[in-house]
Design a protein around this motif. Sequence first.
Motif, PDB file in Angstrom:
ATOM      1  N   ALA A  62       0.344  74.741 -30.299  1.00 24.36           N
ATOM      2  CA  ALA A  62       0.934  73.408 -30.079  1.00 24.36           C
ATOM      3  C   ALA A  62       2.053  73.528 -29.038  1.00 24.36           C
ATOM      4  CB  ALA A  62       1.486  72.897 -31.393  1.00 24.36           C
ATOM      5  N   ASN A  63       2.379  72.389 -28.399  1.00 27.16           N
ATOM      6  CA  ASN A  63       3.452  72.393 -27.395  1.00 27.16           C
ATOM      7  C   ASN A  63       4.779  72.773 -28.067  1.00 27.16           C
ATOM      8  OD1 ASN A  63       5.307  71.827 -25.379  1.00 27.16           O
ATOM      9  ND2 ASN A  63       4.112  70.095 -24.607  1.00 27.16           N
ATOM     10  N   PRO A  64       5.436  73.868 -27.590  1.00 27.86           N
ATOM     11  CA  PRO A  64       6.691  74.284 -28.234  1.00 27.86           C
ATOM     12  C   PRO A  64       7.870  73.351 -27.922  1.00 27.86           C
ATOM     13  CG  PRO A  64       6.176  75.708 -26.360  1.00 27.86           C
ATOM     14  CD  PRO A  64       5.014  74.778 -26.515  1.00 27.86           C
ATOM     15  N   VAL A  65       7.678  72.429 -26.945  1.00 29.09           N
ATOM     16  CA  VAL A  65       8.764  71.509 -26.588  1.00 29.09           C
ATOM     17  C   VAL A  65       8.640  70.248 -27.466  1.00 29.09           C
ATOM     18  CG1 VAL A  65       9.749  70.112 -24.711  1.00 29.09           C
ATOM     19  CG2 VAL A  65       8.872  72.405 -24.239  1.00 29.09           C
ATOM     20  N   ALA A  66       9.718  69.905 -28.159  1.00 31.14           N
ATOM     21  CA  ALA A  66       9.667  68.807 -29.142  1.00 31.14           C
ATOM     22  C   ALA A  66       9.522  67.452 -28.450  1.00 31.14           C
ATOM     23  CB  ALA A  66      10.942  68.824 -29.974  1.00 31.14           C
ATOM     24  N   LEU A  67       8.835  66.549 -29.149  1.00 31.54           N
ATOM     25  CA  LEU A  67       8.620  65.200 -28.614  1.00 31.54           C
ATOM     26  C   LEU A  67       9.874  64.354 -28.853  1.00 31.54           C
ATOM     27  CD1 LEU A  67       6.813  63.026 -27.399  1.00 31.54           C
ATOM     28  CD2 LEU A  67       5.741  62.722 -29.629  1.00 31.54           C
ATOM     29  N   THR A  68      10.809  64.406 -27.891  1.00 30.28           N
ATOM     30  CA  THR A  68      12.027  63.586 -27.975  1.00 30.28           C
ATOM     31  C   THR A  68      12.158  62.820 -26.667  1.00 30.28           C
ATOM     32  OG1 THR A  68      13.423  65.266 -26.935  1.00 30.28           O
ATOM     33  CG2 THR A  68      13.209  65.380 -29.339  1.00 30.28           C
ATOM     34  N   ASP A  69      12.949  61.738 -26.675  1.00 34.21           N
ATOM     35  CA  ASP A  69      13.162  60.962 -25.446  1.00 34.21           C
ATOM     36  C   ASP A  69      13.743  61.848 -24.340  1.00 34.21           C
ATOM     37  OD1 ASP A  69      12.310  58.863 -26.930  1.00 34.21           O
ATOM     38  OD2 ASP A  69      13.989  57.532 -26.452  1.00 34.21           O
ATOM     39  N   ALA A  70      14.722  62.715 -24.721  1.00 33.83           N
ATOM     40  CA  ALA A  70      15.389  63.552 -23.709  1.00 33.83           C
ATOM     41  C   ALA A  70      14.368  64.489 -23.044  1.00 33.83           C
ATOM     42  CB  ALA A  70      16.511  64.353 -24.354  1.00 33.83           C
ATOM     43  N   ASN A  71      13.469  65.085 -23.844  1.00 39.13           N
ATOM     44  CA  ASN A  71      12.480  66.002 -23.261  1.00 39.13           C
ATOM     45  C   ASN A  71      11.462  65.250 -22.408  1.00 39.13           C
ATOM     46  OD1 ASN A  71      13.658  68.267 -24.319  1.00 39.13           O
ATOM     47  ND2 ASN A  71      12.399  68.290 -26.176  1.00 39.13           N
ATOM     48  N   LEU A  72      11.075  64.036 -22.835  1.00 41.26           N
ATOM     49  CA  LEU A  72      10.141  63.248 -22.013  1.00 41.26           C
ATOM     50  C   LEU A  72      10.790  62.919 -20.666  1.00 41.26           C
ATOM     51  CD1 LEU A  72       8.675  60.832 -24.727  1.00 41.26           C
ATOM     52  CD2 LEU A  72       7.383  62.536 -23.417  1.00 41.26           C
ATOM     53  N   ILE A  73      12.072  62.561 -20.700  1.00 39.75           N
ATOM     54  CA  ILE A  73      12.769  62.222 -19.440  1.00 39.75           C
ATOM     55  C   ILE A  73      12.868  63.461 -18.541  1.00 39.75           C
ATOM     56  CG2 ILE A  73      15.014  61.504 -18.478  1.00 39.75           C
ATOM     57  CD1 ILE A  73      15.188  59.529 -20.891  1.00 39.75           C
ATOM     58  N   ASP A  74      13.143  64.629 -19.145  1.00 34.89           N
ATOM     59  CA  ASP A  74      13.147  65.877 -18.350  1.00 34.89           C
ATOM     60  C   ASP A  74      11.777  66.088 -17.700  1.00 34.89           C
ATOM     61  OD1 ASP A  74      15.724  66.438 -18.937  1.00 34.89           O
ATOM     62  OD2 ASP A  74      15.312  68.036 -20.392  1.00 34.89           O
ATOM     63  N   GLY A  75      10.709  65.844 -18.484  1.00 32.75           N
ATOM     64  CA  GLY A  75       9.347  66.009 -17.960  1.00 32.75           C
ATOM     65  C   GLY A  75       9.088  65.065 -16.797  1.00 32.75           C
ATOM     66  N   ILE A  76       9.558  63.820 -16.904  1.00 30.80           N
ATOM     67  CA  ILE A  76       9.349  62.837 -15.826  1.00 30.80           C
ATOM     68  C   ILE A  76      10.080  63.294 -14.559  1.00 30.80           C
ATOM     69  CG2 ILE A  76       9.851  60.457 -15.109  1.00 30.80           C
ATOM     70  CD1 ILE A  76       9.563  59.739 -18.180  1.00 30.80           C
ATOM     71  N   LYS A  77      11.304  63.817 -14.738  1.00 29.97           N
ATOM     72  CA  LYS A  77      12.071  64.259 -13.557  1.00 29.97           C
ATOM     73  C   LYS A  77      11.397  65.471 -12.891  1.00 29.97           C
ATOM     74  CE  LYS A  77      16.493  62.385 -14.942  1.00 29.97           C
ATOM     75  NZ  LYS A  77      17.710  62.649 -15.705  1.00 29.97           N
ATOM     76  N   LEU A  78      10.925  66.405 -13.713  1.00 25.52           N
ATOM     77  CA  LEU A  78      10.220  67.567 -13.146  1.00 25.52           C
ATOM     78  C   LEU A  78       8.951  67.116 -12.428  1.00 25.52           C
ATOM     79  CD1 LEU A  78      10.620  70.026 -16.159  1.00 25.52           C
ATOM     80  CD2 LEU A  78      11.387  70.486 -13.811  1.00 25.52           C
ATOM     81  N   TYR A  79       8.256  66.147 -13.022  1.00 23.93           N
ATOM     82  CA  TYR A  79       7.040  65.603 -12.410  1.00 23.93           C
ATOM     83  C   TYR A  79       7.391  64.934 -11.071  1.00 23.93           C
ATOM     84  CZ  TYR A  79       2.963  62.598 -11.701  1.00 23.93           C
ATOM     85  OH  TYR A  79       1.870  61.968 -11.151  1.00 23.93           O
ATOM     86  N   GLY A  80       8.469  64.146 -11.071  1.00 28.34           N
ATOM     87  CA  GLY A  80       8.868  63.442  -9.832  1.00 28.34           C
ATOM     88  C   GLY A  80       9.141  64.429  -8.708  1.00 28.34           C
ATOM     89  N   ALA A  81       9.803  65.553  -9.041  1.00 28.37           N
ATOM     90  CA  ALA A  81      10.184  66.510  -8.004  1.00 28.37           C
ATOM     91  C   ALA A  81       9.007  67.376  -7.548  1.00 28.37           C
ATOM     92  CB  ALA A  81      11.303  67.410  -8.544  1.00 28.37           C
ATOM     93  N   ASN A  82       8.057  67.646  -8.456  1.00 27.51           N
ATOM     94  CA  ASN A  82       7.017  68.638  -8.136  1.00 27.51           C
ATOM     95  C   ASN A  82       5.610  68.095  -7.972  1.00 27.51           C
ATOM     96  OD1 ASN A  82       8.451  71.392  -8.468  1.00 27.51           O
ATOM     97  ND2 ASN A  82       9.092  70.219 -10.252  1.00 27.51           N
ATOM     98  N   CYS A  83       5.329  66.917  -8.535  1.00 33.34           N
ATOM     99  CA  CYS A  83       3.931  66.493  -8.664  1.00 33.34           C
ATOM    100  C   CYS A  83       3.631  65.120  -8.059  1.00 33.34           C
ATOM    101  CB  CYS A  83       3.523  66.452 -10.137  1.00 33.34           C
ATOM    102  SG  CYS A  83       4.286  67.716 -11.177  1.00 33.34           S
ATOM    103  N   ALA A  84       4.643  64.222  -8.050  1.00 29.06           N
ATOM    104  CA  ALA A  84       4.369  62.818  -7.709  1.00 29.06           C
ATOM    105  C   ALA A  84       3.811  62.666  -6.291  1.00 29.06           C
ATOM    106  CB  ALA A  84       5.636  61.980  -7.871  1.00 29.06           C
TER     107      ALA A  84
END
Length: 188
Positions: A62-84
């Motif tokens: 399972a994903n070791p990163v917990a499903l929290t708003d803060a982690n989702l926002i971190d994921g969005i920022k990483l996505y914006g910088a690397n993937c968008a």
Amino acid sequence: MLKGFITGVIATLAIFAIVAYIGVTQGLLIPANADASPPALERWAASRSLHATLAREAPKEANPVALTDANLIDGIKLYGANCAACHGAANGEPSTVAIGLYQHAPQLAKDGVEDDPEGVTFWKVKHGIRLTGMPAYTTTLSDTQIWTIALFLKHMDSLPPGPERVWTSLKNPIAIAPPSAVPRENRE
Ligand code: HEC
């Protein structure tokens, strides 16, 4: 009799090798241009090989990163910088880079990976997809950062209000392709 047979096999193999050498060195067997659609055989071989590799190597945990708003926002920022640049923002409009790639990069807001196990997304981001523009992030993102992006991609279509606001305000850093450049199968 046997000798003749063996000579025949060797001669056939030699002819194949010569044809393959000429085909490759003259750019006939493996064309170098990106502005073409991959032939069916190439698509079949690439997708079978990818599926077999994923079945063997993608982590099942399972994903070791917990499903929290803060982690989702971190994921969005990483996505914006690397993937968008390739996979687009929330409006799902492809950039000029996404359209020009061979294979085209899927716009994840429209054609997402929410149904894929997170370990599969983790593997694709960590190792990349050979013979496509999908880069490997092995040396540039930590495993925790990759799991954080996988968490966002899994929940992209059902974000809580806070992360949803961050996601919809994310801009694509690369120019959006004019509608006429978008291949028919990717249009609405
Ligand atoms: C330079 C362009 C580019 C960048 C940057 C890029 N990708 Fe990709 N990505 C691609 C392409 C092209 C494909 C399609 C590969 C194929 O057809 O198999 C792809 C495929 C994928 C897939 C598989 C999609 C599916 O439907 O199975 C995922 C997931 C993915 N990328 C995630 C990411 C994430 C997350 C990032 C950032 C950390 C990223 N990509 C960065 C080009 C890119």
